[in-house]
Structure formats: structure tokens, C-alpha cells
Design an enzyme around this catalytic site. Structure first.
Site, mmCIF file in Angstrom:
data_model
loop_
_atom_site.group_PDB
_atom_site.id
_atom_site.type_symbol
_atom_site.label_atom_id
_atom_site.label_comp_id
_atom_site.label_asym_id
_atom_site.label_seq_id
_atom_site.Cartn_x
_atom_site.Cartn_y
_atom_site.Cartn_z
ATOM 1 N N LYS A 13 0.835 -1.213 0.000
ATOM 2 C CA LYS A 13 0.000 0.000 0.000
ATOM 3 C C LYS A 13 0.869 1.263 0.000
ATOM 4 C CE LYS A 13 -2.047 -1.098 3.888
ATOM 5 N NZ LYS A 13 -1.386 -2.404 4.205
ATOM 6 N N ARG A 88 -9.896 1.120 8.328
ATOM 7 C CA ARG A 88 -9.538 -0.250 8.710
ATOM 8 C C ARG A 88 -10.688 -0.940 9.421
ATOM 9 N NH1 ARG A 88 -3.731 0.824 8.723
ATOM 10 N NH2 ARG A 88 -2.613 -1.136 8.909
ATOM 11 N N ARG A 127 11.968 -5.696 5.710
ATOM 12 C CA ARG A 127 11.874 -4.247 5.427
ATOM 13 C C ARG A 127 12.739 -3.418 6.381
ATOM 14 N NH1 ARG A 127 5.990 -1.839 5.426
ATOM 15 N NH2 ARG A 127 5.970 -2.912 7.421
ATOM 16 N N ARG A 161 10.929 -1.005 11.738
ATOM 17 C CA ARG A 161 9.736 -0.698 12.513
ATOM 18 C C ARG A 161 9.576 -1.658 13.685
ATOM 19 N NH1 ARG A 161 4.916 0.165 8.234
ATOM 20 N NH2 ARG A 161 3.809 -1.051 9.798
ATOM 21 N N ARG A 172 -1.060 -8.304 13.193
ATOM 22 C CA ARG A 172 -1.536 -7.343 12.181
ATOM 23 C C ARG A 172 -2.358 -8.049 11.110
ATOM 24 N NH1 ARG A 172 4.172 -5.180 10.856
ATOM 25 N NH2 ARG A 172 3.221 -4.093 9.088
#
Ligand code: AP5
Length: 224
Positions: A13, A88, A127, A161, A172
């Protein structure tokens, strides 16, 4: 043009929202980034959100709706926006509908990025980002051209993160399936939902999104 990008964590996204922002000249609004900025600033909102985010849960609707209403009132949203991470929940989706209706606006498209579970975990786990400019990288698929040095700003400090670890990523994903995936039929019945396969090079995914926006007359602010 008013767009929503929907998809599980790691679906791309943020990556697609930044490409859309550059091409169409309308802002990416990432509620995750807004919350991380609040947490880094140590605001009341940020302090409350930090632990929820680190555990992979959802921050309360009231906080998110207040943040979004304020952000959409900014002058740079006058020509439209790209929502990345909002809504969400059903409550957030209904609040957005009410806000747009009050302004005589509507959504042009809700783009669902489809990526299978295994690819998601691999993307999230690998990431990292430049601590100075925020440029995004990945351990295997997008390394800096020169090891340890950011391609964009030459910074040498990188961050990961707090929620990019296996337990938080699973939480998540669970939150996505329980709270956010039900928004797919919500937008489908309104004729706004477009599914795009997200397992391909980012540029290929972007070309698919451009192709589906073209019939709506959205040719881009830069490369018309
Ligand atoms: P948020 O920051 O929105 O995180 P997320 O939804 O978990 O999504 P990600 O940022 O992990 O993934 P992405 O889909 O943007 O993928 P990306 O482009 O980075 O939210 C964080 C937290 O904030 C939430 O858990 C929640 O606690 C809170 N929050 C935020 N909004 C909220 C709301 N509305 N209500 C309640 N709580 C809220 O890509 C991922 C990786 O894959 C990158 O390494 C990238 O390089 C790579 N990649 C991208 N595209 C491709 C491709 N096509 N091929 C290969 N690799 C790719």
C-alpha cells in the site's frame, strides 16, 4: 481523485501510494506514518498508540477519525487524496462516507492489493528504512546500491519498525482479516472496489492501477 488502497500488512500500500502521489500529484495519507510521527513526538496520542501498534493491534477508531478529519481539511487535499491504511474498520469507513457526503464528494476507487500470506511475511520481515530520509529498502528484494549507504541521501543509519517482527506481523494480519477484510464487500456493493494482483514488480502493479484509473479519466498530473 479520491482513492483508498486496501490490503493486508506488507501488500504494498505504502509503495503504491507513493508512486500514485508522484504521478497524480495528490497526497498520500498514511495513518500508520501519522501515528508513528505522533509516537516519535511523544504526544498524548502517540504515547497511547505506541504499545497498541507494537503489538499489532488497531488504535481506537475515535483517534483515527479525528486525525483523518483534520488531515483531509489541509489545503493540499483540495484536489484529492490517496488513503493508505484508512479505513480499517466499518466504523471508520462509515465516518469517511459521512465526511465526503457532507462535502459533496465521493470515492473514485478502492484498490485492493492481493498478495498471498507467505509473501507478506517475507516482505515485512525484510523491510528497513533510511533513518535520515525514510527511503524504504528490503534485505533481499531492494538493497541499497552501495551496502550500508542510502541511495537517496547517502545516510548510513537505518531503522526497522517496532511492529516488523513475526508475532506483531501475525497480529496485524489477524486484525486485517477480522476488521478490515469485511470492508471489501462493503465497497464492492457500492461499485467502488477494484482488485489488483500485488505479486509482481512494484512498477508492474503500478501500471495495472494506472490502467484501471484511466477509464475514469485520471491521466496523471505529471505524464499526461
Ligand atoms: P501501517 O503503517 O498502515 O502498516 P500496515 O498496514 O501493516 O502496512 P505496511 O506499512 O506494513 O505495509 P504496506 O502495505 O504499506 O506495504 P509496503 O509498501 O510498506 O499501520 C501500522 C499500525 O498503525 C497498524 O498495525 C495499527 O496499529 C496502526 N494503524 C494505522 N492506521 C490505522 C487505522 N486506520 N485504524 C487503526 N489503527 C491504525 O511494502 C512492504 C514491503 O514489501 C517493503 O519492503 C517493500 O519494499 C516491499 N514491496 C512492496 N511492493 C512490492 C512488490 N510489488 N514486490 C516486492 N516487494 C514489494
Amino acid at each position: 481523485m479520491n482513492l483508498i488502497l486496501l490490503g493486508p500488512p506488507g501488500a504494498g500500500k505504502g509503495t503504491q501510494a507513493r508512486m500514485l502521489q508522484a504521478f497524480y500529484g495528490i497526497p498520500q495519507i498514511s495513518t500508520g506514518e501519522m501515528l508513528r510521527a505522533e509516537a516519535a513526538a511523544g504526544s498524548t496520542t502517540g504515547r497511547g498508540a505506541r504499545a497498541v501498534m507494537a503489538a499489532g493491534g488497531l488504535v481506537p477508531d475515535t483517534i483515527l477519525i479525528r486525525m483523518l478529519v483534520s488531515r483531509l481539511a489541509a489545503p493540499n487535499c483540495a484536489r484529492g487524496f490517496i488513503l493508505d491504511g484508512f479505513p480499517r474498520t466499518r466504523i471508520q469507513a462509515e465516518a469517511l462516507d459521512a465526511l465526503l457526503a457532507a462535502q459533496g464528494q465521493q470515492l473514485d476507487a478502492v484498490i485492493e492489493l492481493e498478495v498471498d500470506h507467505r509473501a507478506l511475511i517475507g516482505r515485512i520481515a525484510g523491510r528497513f528504512a533510511c533513518a535520515a530520509c525514510g527511503a524504504g529498502y528490503h534485505d533481499t528484494t531492494k538493497k541499497p546500491r552501495r551496502a550500508g549507504r542510502c541511495d537517496i541521501c547517502a545516510g548510513t543509519d537505518f531503522t526497522r519498525r517496532a511492529d516488523d517482527n513475526a508475532p506483531a506481523a501475525q497480529a496485524r494480519l489477524a486484525a486485517y482479516h477480522q476488521e478490515t477484510a469485511p470492508l471489501l464487500p462493503y465497497y464492492a456493493v457500492r461499485g467502488r472496489l477494484f482488485a489488483v494482483g500485488g505479486v509482481a514488480a512494484a512498477e508492474t502493479v503500478f501500471a495495472k492501477i494506472q490502467a484501471l484509473l484511466r477509464p475514469c479519466g485520471h491521466l496523471g498530473a505529471v505524464a499526461v
